[in-house]
Design a protein around this motif. Structure first.
Motif, PDB file in Angstrom:
ATOM      1  N   GLY A  19     -94.160  40.142 -48.740  1.00  0.00           N
ATOM      2  CA  GLY A  19     -95.635  39.311 -50.071  1.00  0.00           C
ATOM      3  C   GLY A  19     -95.240  38.566 -51.083  1.00  0.00           C
ATOM      4  N   LYS A  20     -96.429  37.769 -51.318  1.00  0.00           N
ATOM      5  CA  LYS A  20     -96.974  37.373 -52.910  1.00  0.00           C
ATOM      6  C   LYS A  20     -96.534  37.361 -54.132  1.00  0.00           C
ATOM      7  CE  LYS A  20    -100.484  34.762 -50.123  1.00  0.00           C
ATOM      8  NZ  LYS A  20    -101.526  33.530 -50.557  1.00  0.00           N
ATOM      9  N   PHE A  21     -95.897  36.299 -55.123  1.00  0.00           N
ATOM     10  CA  PHE A  21     -95.651  36.644 -56.148  1.00  0.00           C
ATOM     11  C   PHE A  21     -94.131  37.600 -55.900  1.00  0.00           C
ATOM     12  CE2 PHE A  21     -99.705  35.453 -56.969  1.00  0.00           C
ATOM     13  CZ  PHE A  21    -100.051  34.355 -56.514  1.00  0.00           C
ATOM     14  N   LEU A  22     -93.523  37.560 -55.593  1.00  0.00           N
ATOM     15  CA  LEU A  22     -92.395  38.260 -55.835  1.00  0.00           C
ATOM     16  C   LEU A  22     -91.091  37.870 -56.662  1.00  0.00           C
ATOM     17  CD1 LEU A  22     -91.909  39.573 -51.832  1.00  0.00           C
ATOM     18  CD2 LEU A  22     -92.262  40.699 -53.675  1.00  0.00           C
ATOM     19  N   GLU A  23     -91.162  36.728 -57.443  1.00  0.00           N
ATOM     20  CA  GLU A  23     -90.267  36.226 -57.804  1.00  0.00           C
ATOM     21  C   GLU A  23     -89.591  37.486 -59.224  1.00  0.00           C
ATOM     22  OE1 GLU A  23     -92.259  32.833 -55.716  1.00  0.00           O
ATOM     23  OE2 GLU A  23     -92.947  34.496 -57.113  1.00  0.00           O
ATOM     24  N   VAL A  24     -88.846  36.780 -59.278  1.00  0.00           N
ATOM     25  CA  VAL A  24     -88.275  37.650 -60.681  1.00  0.00           C
ATOM     26  C   VAL A  24     -87.815  36.706 -61.823  1.00  0.00           C
ATOM     27  CG1 VAL A  24     -87.160  39.165 -61.848  1.00  0.00           C
ATOM     28  CG2 VAL A  24     -88.213  40.208 -59.694  1.00  0.00           C
ATOM     29  N   VAL A  25     -87.603  37.317 -62.573  1.00  0.00           N
ATOM     30  CA  VAL A  25     -87.296  34.735 -63.923  1.00  0.00           C
ATOM     31  C   VAL A  25     -86.207  35.985 -64.563  1.00  0.00           C
ATOM     32  CG1 VAL A  25     -87.414  33.387 -65.211  1.00  0.00           C
ATOM     33  CG2 VAL A  25     -89.808  33.817 -63.949  1.00  0.00           C
ATOM     34  N   VAL A  26     -85.146  35.262 -64.898  1.00  0.00           N
ATOM     35  CA  VAL A  26     -84.119  35.868 -65.530  1.00  0.00           C
ATOM     36  C   VAL A  26     -83.480  35.077 -66.910  1.00  0.00           C
ATOM     37  CG1 VAL A  26     -81.225  37.307 -65.812  1.00  0.00           C
ATOM     38  CG2 VAL A  26     -82.795  37.717 -64.001  1.00  0.00           C
ATOM     39  N   SER A  27     -84.205  34.875 -67.994  1.00  0.00           N
ATOM     40  CA  SER A  27     -84.059  34.219 -69.326  1.00  0.00           C
ATOM     41  C   SER A  27     -82.600  34.876 -69.858  1.00  0.00           C
ATOM     42  CB  SER A  27     -84.931  33.358 -69.895  1.00  0.00           C
ATOM     43  OG  SER A  27     -86.201  33.263 -69.075  1.00  0.00           O
ATOM     44  N   ARG A  28     -82.203  33.649 -69.908  1.00  0.00           N
ATOM     45  CA  ARG A  28     -80.814  34.052 -70.562  1.00  0.00           C
ATOM     46  C   ARG A  28     -80.488  33.761 -71.813  1.00  0.00           C
ATOM     47  NH1 ARG A  28     -76.833  37.459 -67.550  1.00  0.00           N
ATOM     48  NH2 ARG A  28     -77.060  36.884 -65.214  1.00  0.00           N
ATOM     49  N   LYS A  29     -80.320  33.908 -73.457  1.00  0.00           N
ATOM     50  CA  LYS A  29     -79.322  33.603 -74.922  1.00  0.00           C
ATOM     51  C   LYS A  29     -78.179  32.935 -74.189  1.00  0.00           C
ATOM     52  CE  LYS A  29     -80.114  34.942 -78.987  1.00  0.00           C
ATOM     53  NZ  LYS A  29     -80.243  36.199 -80.394  1.00  0.00           N
ATOM     54  N   CYS A  30     -77.828  32.347 -74.818  1.00  0.00           N
ATOM     55  CA  CYS A  30     -76.850  31.679 -75.239  1.00  0.00           C
ATOM     56  C   CYS A  30     -75.820  32.242 -76.040  1.00  0.00           C
ATOM     57  CB  CYS A  30     -76.647  30.573 -76.079  1.00  0.00           C
ATOM     58  SG  CYS A  30     -75.188  29.916 -75.711  1.00  0.00           S
ATOM     59  N   ALA A  31     -74.526  33.064 -75.055  1.00  0.00           N
ATOM     60  CA  ALA A  31     -73.681  33.573 -75.695  1.00  0.00           C
ATOM     61  C   ALA A  31     -73.008  33.604 -76.785  1.00  0.00           C
ATOM     62  CB  ALA A  31     -73.106  34.009 -74.603  1.00  0.00           C
ATOM     63  N   ASP A  32     -73.000  31.538 -77.855  1.00  0.00           N
ATOM     64  CA  ASP A  32     -72.382  31.782 -78.970  1.00  0.00           C
ATOM     65  C   ASP A  32     -73.516  31.042 -79.979  1.00  0.00           C
ATOM     66  OD1 ASP A  32     -72.952  29.614 -77.784  1.00  0.00           O
ATOM     67  OD2 ASP A  32     -70.489  29.402 -77.155  1.00  0.00           O
TER      68      ASP A  32
END
Length: 212
Positions: A199-212
């Motif tokens: 189906g439409k709009f299946l996207e999952v976004v993963v935004s990561r914060k810098c580890a240091d």
């Protein structure tokens, strides 16, 4: 015809975007059940699953009539644009079809980065449109809400009148997130009928914060 809302699991009644976010959690954060997770505006069976299985799960909703940081009906009240959590509080932040309803997403993404621990991530679903630029549908002004496109509302678990759509996000979403939060993002799109993902709009976004 509209699989996004009607391609339901016979047993748990989940829809594709519910299954998509759990799939990404299992794939890339297999220890999510042990992590500290904050979910803003939870709703649906995927939220229920996270709440049921995560030992350190904090759900919040936003009510106009409730002071931020206090509770209503046993749920903490928080505004994504100015949260009361301390810096570096959570391993993961989850939002499911929320970021298209925020008036000031620049502030929201910055706040999300602030409350995430170094190396933490914002995992979220949002309708992503196949266009280069995001369409802004409504903005706040000194005179109230200014509508730049016809009003459009999505379902809201705490308000029967629904949630106003403020933006239809385009391909510039990832750059927008980085500009305002310095988080780097990956967009995952999985179509697999064996997993009930279609189906439409299946996207999952993963935004990561810098580890240091």
């Amino acid at each position: 015809d509209w699989l996004r809302d009607h391609y339901k699991c016979f047993f748990c009644k989940s829809i594709p975007r519910n299954r998509a976010i759990i799939h990404i959690l299992e794939m890339y954060f297999p220890k999510w059940r042990e992590m500290k997770i904050h979910e803003s505006s939870p709703g649906g069976v995927s939220s229920d699953k996270i709440a049921r299985e995560c030992k350190h799960y904090t759900p919040t909703q936003f009510w106009q009539d409730t002071p931020l940081g206090s509770s209503k009906n046993g749920i903490r009240c928080e505004n994504l644009e100015r949260m009361t959590f301390e810096d570096n509080s959570f391993d993961l932040m989850v939002t499911q079809d929320v970021m298209e309803h925020v008036f000031n997403p620049d502030k929201a993404f910055k706040e999300i980065s602030r409350i995430l621990k170094p190396g933490g991530a914002h995992v979220f679903t949002v309708p992503l449109y196949a266009r280069e630029k995001t369409l802004i549908r409504a903005v706040e002004s000194g005179e109230g809400i200014q509508y730049l496109a016809p009003k459009d509302f999505h379902g809201n678990p705490i308000d029967n009148s629904g949630s106003l759509v403020t933006r239809e996000w385009g391909n510039d979403l990832v750059d927008f997130i980085y500009e305002h939060s310095k988080m780097t993002s990956t967009v995952y799109h999985t179509e697999d009928r064996r997993l009930g993902l279609d189906g439409k709009f299946l996207e999952v976004v993963v935004s990561r914060k810098c580890a240091d």
